[in-house]
Design a protein around this motif. Structure first.
Motif, short mmCIF file in Angstrom:
data_model
loop_
_atom_site.label_atom_id
_atom_site.label_comp_id
_atom_site.label_asym_id
_atom_site.label_seq_id
_atom_site.Cartn_x
_atom_site.Cartn_y
_atom_site.Cartn_z
N TYR A 77 40.37 34.20 44.37
CA TYR A 77 40.78 33.39 45.52
C TYR A 77 42.21 32.86 45.33
O TYR A 77 43.02 32.90 46.25
CB TYR A 77 39.81 32.23 45.72
N TYR A 100 36.60 36.25 38.12
CA TYR A 100 35.63 35.38 38.78
C TYR A 100 36.17 34.95 40.14
O TYR A 100 37.36 35.13 40.45
CB TYR A 100 35.30 34.17 37.90
N HIS A 101 35.30 34.38 40.95
CA HIS A 101 35.63 34.07 42.35
C HIS A 101 36.89 33.22 42.49
O HIS A 101 37.77 33.53 43.31
CB HIS A 101 34.46 33.37 43.03
N LYS A 102 36.98 32.14 41.72
CA LYS A 102 38.12 31.23 41.87
C LYS A 102 39.44 31.90 41.51
O LYS A 102 40.46 31.66 42.15
CB LYS A 102 37.91 29.97 41.02
N SER A 109 42.54 33.41 52.48
CA SER A 109 41.41 33.74 51.63
C SER A 109 41.13 35.24 51.62
O SER A 109 41.61 35.97 52.49
CB SER A 109 40.16 33.00 52.13
N HIS A 169 38.49 36.66 52.59
CA HIS A 169 37.80 37.02 53.83
C HIS A 169 38.79 37.25 54.98
O HIS A 169 38.53 38.03 55.88
CB HIS A 169 36.79 35.94 54.22
N ARG A 195 34.01 42.47 50.55
CA ARG A 195 33.76 41.03 50.43
C ARG A 195 34.19 40.59 49.03
O ARG A 195 34.25 41.39 48.10
CB ARG A 195 32.28 40.71 50.63
N LEU A 196 34.44 39.28 48.89
CA LEU A 196 34.83 38.72 47.60
C LEU A 196 33.78 39.03 46.52
O LEU A 196 34.11 39.47 45.42
CB LEU A 196 35.05 37.22 47.72
N SER A 197 32.52 38.79 46.84
CA SER A 197 31.45 39.02 45.86
C SER A 197 31.36 40.49 45.46
O SER A 197 31.04 40.81 44.31
CB SER A 197 30.10 38.56 46.43
N VAL A 242 34.37 41.17 43.01
CA VAL A 242 34.13 40.57 41.70
C VAL A 242 33.08 41.37 40.93
O VAL A 242 33.17 41.53 39.71
CB VAL A 242 33.69 39.10 41.86
#
Length: 301
Positions: A221, A216-218, A238, A240, A146-148, A151
Motif C-alpha cells: 500500500y 505484506y499489505h502495508k 491505493s 484498488h 486485488r491487493l490480497s 501479496v
C-alpha cells in the motif's frame, strides 16, 4: 418510550449485534424519540408510516445524507419487527417507507496519461527495491489484481511458457490473466536481481522484502500510495484504485464487458458494470466538446 431497553437486550442477546451496532441503534432511536416528543406521540401504536416519513423529511432538510437517513429508517424497521413480536403493534409501519435514493459512488481511477508518465518517466531505480516496486505497480495495472492476490502471488503461479498468471481470487476461484511483453520484461529483471540477492530463497512467494520475507499489505500500500502521489491528484491512492484504472482503461478501449469480468475475477456482471458509468462520463464529455450542436442544445435543457 417503553420497550426500548427490552429491544436493546434483544439486539445484544438474540441478534448478537456488536456493541458498536447497538450504540448506533441507540443514537438513531434517541433522535426519533425526540421527534415523537415534538409531535406529542407517546405510544408506539400511534406511530404511522406518515409520521416516519415526516421525520425523514426533517432529517433531509437538516442536511443528513441519504445513506445515513436510509440507515436510520432501517433501525426503525428492526425496532417495529421486534414490537410486532412483542404484540405491541400490529404491523411494521417502517417497512413500506421509501427511503432517499443513494447516489452511486463511481470508482476512482488514474488517467492513462498519468499511468504512462509514472511507468515511463518516474525513476524507480535499478536496485532490488526499485525493480520490485515498479513490478508491483505494473502487476496491478496490467492484470487488475486485488491487493490480497498480489501479496499471495507465488512463483508457481507464473506460467512462463504461456505468458500468463494463474490467480486464485475470492473463494479460491482460479482465473488466467495474460502477462504482456512490458510486464514480462520487468518480471524477468526483478527475478534476476532477486535470485542474485537470495540464491537460496526458500519461501514460495514472488514478491519479497529486502530481508527475503514475503511482502505484506502495508508495504505494498505504501509503495502504491507513494508513486501515485507523484503523478495523480486522485484522493485515494491505493492498489484498488489501480485495479479500477485497469478496468476503466480496458473498457474505454472497447474491451468486452464479459472479458473484463473474467479478468477481474468478478462473480457476476453487475459488479463489473459500474465501470461503464466512468466510460459514459468520458463519452458524454467528448460528445459535448465535439458535436457542433451540443453547446446550443444545452441552452434548452
Amino acid at each position: 418510550m417503553q420497550y426500548l431497553e427490552s429491544f436493546y437486550n434483544y439486539l445484544q442477546y438474540e441478534r448478537r449485534n456488536s456493541s458498536h451496532t447497538i450504540v448506533a441503534y441507540k443514537n438513531d432511536l434517541r433522535q426519533f424519540c425526540e421527534f415523537l416528543e415534538q409531535e406529542n406521540i407517546e405510544l408506539w401504536v400511534n406511530v404511522t408510516s406518515k409520521v416516519i416519513r415526516s421525520w425523514m423529511v426533517q432529517l433531509v432538510n437538516e442536511g443528513v445524507s441519504p445513506r445515513t437517513v436510509t440507515r436510520k429508517i432501517s433501525t426503525l424497521k428492526v425496532l417495529f419487527k421486534f414490537l410486532m413480536l412483542e404484540d405491541v403493534v400490529d404491523s411494521n409501519v417502517a417497512k413500506h417507507v421509501i427511503t432517499p435514493k443513494i447516489p452511486k459512488k463511481l470508482p476512482a481511477f488514474v488517467k492513462e496519461t498519468e499511468m504512462d508518465f509514472l511507468l515511463d518517466s518516474i525513476e524507480f531505480g535499478q536496485d532490488f527495491t526499485g525493480l520490485r516496486d515498479k513490478l508491483i505497480i505494473e502487476i496491478f495495472y496490467h492484470t487488475g489484481m486485488r491487493l490480497s492476490e498480489l501479496v499471495g502471488l507465488m512463483d508457481c503461479q507464473i506460467d512462463a511458457g504461456n505468458d500468463v498468471f494463474k490467480i486464485y481470487g475470492k473463494r479460491s476461484k482460479e482465473r488466467i490473466v495474460p502477462i504482456i511483453k512490458e510486464l514480462k520484461v520487468s518480471l524477468v529483471r526483478y527475478l534476476n536481481e532477486r535470485d542474485k540477492l537470495f540464491p537460496e530463497k526458500r519461501n514460495p512467494y514472488l514478491l519479497i522484502t529486502e530481508k527475503g520475507l514475503p511482502v505484506y499489505h502495508k508495504l505494498v500500500y505504501r509503495v502504491v500510495n507513494s508513486y501515485l502521489g507523484q503523478v495523480s491528484t486522485v484522493v485515494k491512492k491505493s492498489p484498488h484504485v489501480i485495479r479500477h484504472t485497469f478496468a476503466t482503461a480496458l473498457l474505454n478501449r472497447g474491451a468486452d464487458l464479459n472479458a473484463i469480468k473474467e479478468l477481474l475475477g468478478h462473480s457476476n456482471l453487475a459488479a463489473t458494470e459500474i465501470y461503464t458509468h466512468n466510460t459514459f462520463e468520458k463519452l458524454n464529455s467528448i460528445y459535448k466538446q465535439a458535436h457542433p450542436r451540443a453547446e446550443k442544445m444545452e441552452d434548452y435543457i
